[in-house]
Design an enzyme around this catalytic site. Structure first.
Site, PDB file in Angstrom:
ATOM      1  N   ASP A  73     -21.263  10.156 -28.612  1.00  0.00           N
ATOM      2  CA  ASP A  73     -21.640   9.329 -29.634  1.00  0.00           C
ATOM      3  C   ASP A  73     -20.955   9.113 -31.011  1.00  0.00           C
ATOM      4  O   ASP A  73     -19.930   9.666 -30.917  1.00  0.00           O
ATOM      5  CB  ASP A  73     -23.001   9.673 -29.892  1.00  0.00           C
ATOM      6  N   ASP A  75     -20.658   9.026 -35.269  1.00  0.00           N
ATOM      7  CA  ASP A  75     -21.232   9.327 -36.410  1.00  0.00           C
ATOM      8  C   ASP A  75     -20.417   8.797 -37.405  1.00  0.00           C
ATOM      9  O   ASP A  75     -19.295   8.512 -37.493  1.00  0.00           O
ATOM     10  CB  ASP A  75     -21.288  10.641 -36.595  1.00  0.00           C
ATOM     11  N   ASP A 150     -16.910  22.314 -39.609  1.00  0.00           N
ATOM     12  CA  ASP A 150     -16.292  23.534 -39.022  1.00  0.00           C
ATOM     13  C   ASP A 150     -14.914  23.760 -38.622  1.00  0.00           C
ATOM     14  O   ASP A 150     -14.162  24.355 -39.196  1.00  0.00           O
ATOM     15  CB  ASP A 150     -17.503  24.047 -37.725  1.00  0.00           C
TER      16      ASP A 150
HETATM   17  P1  ATP Z   1     -19.955  16.843 -29.248  1.00  0.00           P
HETATM   18  O1  ATP Z   1     -18.712  16.155 -28.657  1.00  0.00           O
HETATM   19  O2  ATP Z   1     -20.442  17.883 -28.583  1.00  0.00           O
HETATM   20  O3  ATP Z   1     -20.889  16.133 -30.283  1.00  0.00           O
HETATM   21  P2  ATP Z   1     -19.376  17.263 -32.260  1.00  0.00           P
HETATM   22  O4  ATP Z   1     -18.355  18.075 -32.725  1.00  0.00           O
HETATM   23  O5  ATP Z   1     -19.565  15.769 -32.335  1.00  0.00           O
HETATM   24  O6  ATP Z   1     -19.274  17.734 -30.517  1.00  0.00           O
HETATM   25  P3  ATP Z   1     -22.096  17.508 -33.380  1.00  0.00           P
HETATM   26  O7  ATP Z   1     -23.244  18.484 -33.277  1.00  0.00           O
HETATM   27  O8  ATP Z   1     -22.370  16.040 -32.784  1.00  0.00           O
HETATM   28  O9  ATP Z   1     -20.895  18.204 -32.630  1.00  0.00           O
HETATM   29  O10 ATP Z   1     -21.668  17.575 -34.685  1.00  0.00           O
HETATM   30  C1  ATP Z   1     -20.947  16.388 -35.503  1.00  0.00           C
HETATM   31  C2  ATP Z   1     -20.169  16.902 -36.615  1.00  0.00           C
HETATM   32  O11 ATP Z   1     -20.828  18.004 -37.376  1.00  0.00           O
HETATM   33  C3  ATP Z   1     -18.914  18.017 -35.828  1.00  0.00           C
HETATM   34  O12 ATP Z   1     -17.850  17.237 -35.370  1.00  0.00           O
HETATM   35  C4  ATP Z   1     -18.627  18.844 -37.347  1.00  0.00           C
HETATM   36  O13 ATP Z   1     -17.925  17.873 -38.088  1.00  0.00           O
HETATM   37  C5  ATP Z   1     -20.072  18.969 -37.918  1.00  0.00           C
HETATM   38  N1  ATP Z   1     -20.895  20.290 -37.577  1.00  0.00           N
HETATM   39  C6  ATP Z   1     -21.619  20.274 -36.523  1.00  0.00           C
HETATM   40  N2  ATP Z   1     -22.083  21.328 -36.490  1.00  0.00           N
HETATM   41  C7  ATP Z   1     -21.603  22.207 -37.545  1.00  0.00           C
HETATM   42  C8  ATP Z   1     -21.681  23.398 -37.978  1.00  0.00           C
HETATM   43  N3  ATP Z   1     -22.426  24.346 -37.571  1.00  0.00           N
HETATM   44  N4  ATP Z   1     -20.983  23.735 -39.073  1.00  0.00           N
HETATM   45  C9  ATP Z   1     -20.201  22.905 -39.793  1.00  0.00           C
HETATM   46  N5  ATP Z   1     -19.975  21.564 -39.117  1.00  0.00           N
HETATM   47  C10 ATP Z   1     -20.680  21.109 -38.170  1.00  0.00           C
HETATM   48 MG    MG Z   2     -21.179  14.564 -31.847  1.00  0.00          MG
END
Ligand code: ATP
Ligand code: MG
Length: 451
Positions: A73, A75, A150
């Site tokens: 997705d 963001d 993160d």
């Molecule tokens: P996925 O492909 O599984 O969606 P993602 O990295 O996009 O992985 P999300 O949970 O959608 O994970 O989170 C979006 C963004 O928010 C991450 O890329 C990161 O920048 C930030 N983020 C998410 N969780 C945390 C956390 N626990 N601490 C700090 N930043 C976070």
């Molecule tokens: Mg994501």
């Protein structure tokens, strides 16, 4: 107070200071083209920029595009407030109480838009006794928004208009080298939010990235912190992990880092029994395959599989004390679910399906009379059959049983009649007696599946 204000206005956190200040990387150096951005995300960044705001695709989507993977997705991060975002789009809703996000909808697609945030300085943040952050952010600027994320790979901002990536933490280089590196001091960041340990495992397994040594090392000493994380959040992360399409790799990594203890306590015991380990790994492989083939997967099926050997153990112990198979199975299911609930809160909404799957296993052994026909009509037959096949493959159930059902479900009426197993064991008499006193309304299990 004045010192705090001064620091907020003029100072920068150590994390932000260490960053290369907003290096814009041109398309030629990273190769992520505007074409890779979803329709909705482009509409959102275009719309916000036209209204005079900054707007970038951010986080996992930029990382995935750099890795030439299709993002799950999109963001968007912006300097517009949630209200300002909502005013720009026709179908937009503000969601969340603590930190408000905006969901902007375009047909099937929802784009999540967040306003730049900053992490609070230690003295401003509210933490629990273990240093876990309870209230963590306020509006901030783009650079601060990068620093609160993160991993360096997750802190990239992509502008679809100029096709530039803004990189404050050498994230592009890390993605290209396939290294997952925590921004700032890893131990502090895990203390702030222990779920980041699970995220490190999941993302590295899913993306084939190595966790940088300094990012991996503190995990070994900090795993106990996971027990302070609210259960719902832990479950969320476990589901993401198990349904990532790379569950086998994730569980291997969790074990290697000793992180699985608090999550699925039974997994520990199960994975030590050869049959249990084989079954769990087959179930995970099966789920991974289904996800990659875009087939539906159910968390209930997966949890039922993860706990099956635990159910089997309790079930056979109870039968060894003379309890009848069906009541013993019902008891075993309750005991196992209750025990598991104390750790990782598997939501009760999955209980019904999990129990149905388990209860159908002994029923699949009944191949006489009308029973197999009634079973075929069960809405859960297909799932129960898939479950049986895994049991056969793992060596716990007789492969002949699986083959029988494979043939039976597609056979002609004549062939089905031939296939029925004669009721030679006095089953007729037994059935008649039982029908008068049904147990839970479910047919009695005649042949228990023991270990
Ligand atoms: P996925 O492909 O599984 O969606 P993602 O990295 O996009 O992985 P999300 O949970 O959608 O994970 O989170 C979006 C963004 O928010 C991450 O890329 C990161 O920048 C930030 N983020 C998410 N969780 C945390 C956390 N626990 N601490 C700090 N930043 C976070
Ligand atoms: Mg994501």
């Amino acid at each position: 107070m004045i010192r705090k204000l001064f620091k907020r206005v003029f100072g920068r956190s150590a994390r932000a200071r260490s960053a290369v200040s907003g290096a814009a990387i041109p398309f030629e150096q990273h190769g992520v083209s505007r074409d890779g951005i979803s329709y909705g995300a482009k509409r959102v960044t275009d719309g916000l920029q036209a209204a005079g705001f900054k707007a970038y695709v951010v986080g996992g989507a930029v990382r995935d595009l750099l890795l030439q993977r299709e993002p799950k997705d999109f963001d968007v991060a912006t300097d517009a407030t949630p209200e300002e975002v909502r005013r720009v789009f026709r179908r937009a809703h503000i969601i969340g109480r603590r930190f408000r996000l905006v969901h902007v909808m375009f047909g099937q697609e929802t784009v999540e838009v967040s306003t730049f945030r900053r992490a609070l300085e230690a003295e401003e943040a509210q933490t629990d006794a273990h240093g876990r952050i309870l209230r963590d952010n306020e509006f901030g600027n783009m650079e601060q928004d990068a620093a609160r994320r993160d991993f360096t790979a997750n802190a990239l901002f992509y502008d679809p208009t100029t096709q530039e990536i803004f990189d404050y933490h050498q994230g592009v280089a890390d993605v290209q080298a396939k290294v997952l590196r925590m921004i700032g001091d890893p131990a502090t960041r895990y203390r702030e939010d222990p779920v980041r340990m699970l995220r490190a495992v999941r993302l590295s397994a899913k993306l084939g990235m190595t966790i940088a040594p300094a990012t991996a090392q503190p995990i070994f000493g900090m795993k106990e912190l996971l027990s302070n994380v609210p259960e719902a959040r832990l479950l969320d992360e476990m589901l993401k992990l198990l349904l990532s399409g790379h569950a086998v790799e994730c569980v291997k990594q969790l074990r290697a880092m000793h992180l699985h203890h608090g999550l699925l306590p039974m997994l520990d015991v199960i994975l030590e029994q050869p049959l249990g380990e084989r079954f769990v790994m087959l179930a995970l492989e099966n789920t991974d395959r289904r996800i990659r083939d875009d087939k539906p997967t159910s968390p209930a099926f997966l949890f039922a599989a993860l706990l099956w050997h635990e159910v089997l153990t309790v079930w056979s112990k109870r039968m060894a004390t003379g309890e009848r198979p069906l009541p013993a199975l019902n008891e075993a299911m309750e005991i196992v679910l209750e025990r598991q609930r104390k750790k990782l809160a598997i939501p009760r909404r999955y209980d019904v399906t999990m129990k149905e799957l388990w209860l159908l296993q002994p029923r699949l052994e009944q191949r006489a009379g009308q029973r197999p026909f009634r079973l075929l009509e069960q809405p859960r037959f297909r799932a129960a059959y898939d479950f049986l096949l895994l049991r056969c493959e793992s060596g716990e159930a007789d492969p002949e049983l699986g083959e029988w059902w494979t043939e039976f479900q597609d056979a002609t009426d004549e062939r089905r009649a031939e296939m029925l197993v004669p009721d030679s064991d006095g089953g007729q008499k037994k059935r008649r007696r039982r029908r008068k006193k049904p147990a839970n309304g479910a047919p009695a299990a005649e042949t228990p599946v023991g270990e």
